[in-house]
Write a protein that holds these residues in place. Sequence first.
Motif, PDB file in Angstrom:
ATOM      1  N   ASP A  96       1.049  -0.689   0.278  1.00  0.00           N
ATOM      2  CA  ASP A  96       0.199   0.227   0.048  1.00  0.00           C
ATOM      3  C   ASP A  96       0.489   1.805   0.102  1.00  0.00           C
ATOM      4  O   ASP A  96       1.232   1.611   1.668  1.00  0.00           O
ATOM      5  CB  ASP A  96      -0.666  -0.195   1.365  1.00  0.00           C
ATOM      6  N   LEU A  98       0.674   4.218   0.590  1.00  0.00           N
ATOM      7  CA  LEU A  98       0.035   4.795   1.328  1.00  0.00           C
ATOM      8  C   LEU A  98      -0.385   5.334   3.165  1.00  0.00           C
ATOM      9  O   LEU A  98      -0.316   5.992   3.566  1.00  0.00           O
ATOM     10  CB  LEU A  98      -1.250   5.933   0.465  1.00  0.00           C
ATOM     11  N   ALA A  99      -0.581   3.691   2.872  1.00  0.00           N
ATOM     12  CA  ALA A  99      -0.529   3.352   4.774  1.00  0.00           C
ATOM     13  C   ALA A  99       1.346   3.465   5.432  1.00  0.00           C
ATOM     14  O   ALA A  99       1.497   3.841   4.664  1.00  0.00           O
ATOM     15  CB  ALA A  99      -0.606   1.716   4.747  1.00  0.00           C
ATOM     16  N   TYR A 100       0.179   4.363   6.586  1.00  0.00           N
ATOM     17  CA  TYR A 100       1.557   4.856   7.528  1.00  0.00           C
ATOM     18  C   TYR A 100       1.869   3.778   8.950  1.00  0.00           C
ATOM     19  O   TYR A 100       1.532   3.866   9.381  1.00  0.00           O
ATOM     20  CB  TYR A 100       0.789   5.858   8.624  1.00  0.00           C
ATOM     21  N   SER A 101       2.513   2.672   8.046  1.00  0.00           N
ATOM     22  CA  SER A 101       2.718   1.125   8.156  1.00  0.00           C
ATOM     23  C   SER A 101       3.715   0.749   7.598  1.00  0.00           C
ATOM     24  O   SER A 101       4.250   0.486   6.902  1.00  0.00           O
ATOM     25  CB  SER A 101       1.794   0.495   8.585  1.00  0.00           C
TER      26      SER A 101
ATOM     27  N   ARG B  51      11.591   4.555  11.264  1.00  0.00           N
ATOM     28  CA  ARG B  51      10.372   5.600  11.202  1.00  0.00           C
ATOM     29  C   ARG B  51      11.183   7.005  11.496  1.00  0.00           C
ATOM     30  O   ARG B  51      11.588   6.898  12.688  1.00  0.00           O
ATOM     31  CB  ARG B  51       9.091   4.976  11.025  1.00  0.00           C
ATOM     32  N   THR B  95       4.995   8.861   2.476  1.00  0.00           N
ATOM     33  CA  THR B  95       4.494   7.683   3.302  1.00  0.00           C
ATOM     34  C   THR B  95       2.875   8.006   2.516  1.00  0.00           C
ATOM     35  O   THR B  95       2.075   7.274   1.520  1.00  0.00           O
ATOM     36  CB  THR B  95       3.846   7.223   4.456  1.00  0.00           C
ATOM     37  N   GLY B  98       2.243   8.802  -1.403  1.00  0.00           N
ATOM     38  CA  GLY B  98       2.349   7.542  -2.312  1.00  0.00           C
ATOM     39  C   GLY B  98       3.736   7.000  -2.280  1.00  0.00           C
ATOM     40  O   GLY B  98       3.933   5.672  -2.907  1.00  0.00           O
TER      41      GLY B  98
END
Lengths: 118, 113
Positions: A96, A98-101, B51, B95, B98
Amino acid sequence: DSGVTQTPKHLITATGQRVTLRCSPRSGDLSVYWYQQSLDQGLQFLIQYYNGEERAKGNILERFSAQQFPDLHSELNLSSLELGDSALYFCASSPDGLAYSSSYNEQFFGPGTRLTVL
Amino acid sequence: GENVEQHPSTLSVQEGDSAVIKCTYSDSASNYFPWYKQELGKRPQLIIDIRSNVGEKKDQRIAVTLNKTAKHFSLHITETQPEDSAVYFCAASKTITGNQFYFGTGTSLTVIP
């Protein structure tokens, strides 16, 4: 093996010609990214597709275009080829875009297509 | 757009020594920073990532540190081995827009036995 496949492995063509590079993402991955790797430019982001739709464009020339099909495979079309287009073209996929993971953000690279323009 | 700078471009170390590769990025909104290893003629492979809400991450002999304020992050390889010889690329991405990666120019690491 990353699970991402690219064909062909090698492509030799002449200036002015048009070629198509093909990429099949990992099963279940919705995002496909195309990168160009050349000696003087490094790894450069070209374009991203997500579930069939164009999501982002990078340094992609107007002579280049791409699409992602309903089965999620993608093709990169390069036309009016020039000597400077000779490079390694990588496709990558991720679950994905866009996922924040972190588990969704890793990109898995295919083996690449080496394009030589003579 | 995002601009990632990577240093040094080449690095030679003796086997068993440590290696450090540094990257800076320009876009403060970038929130994901992967490191890829690429052996000659092969695909880039992820070795570690971090992150923006984490300052340091370690995986056996490999560690990555991130300084958000200074917008730089580093790869640390300890007890280097000949099989660590490869080109290493850092990257930055946002993220939420995209996840496209903007790569550094790469560091060619040679571990001398």
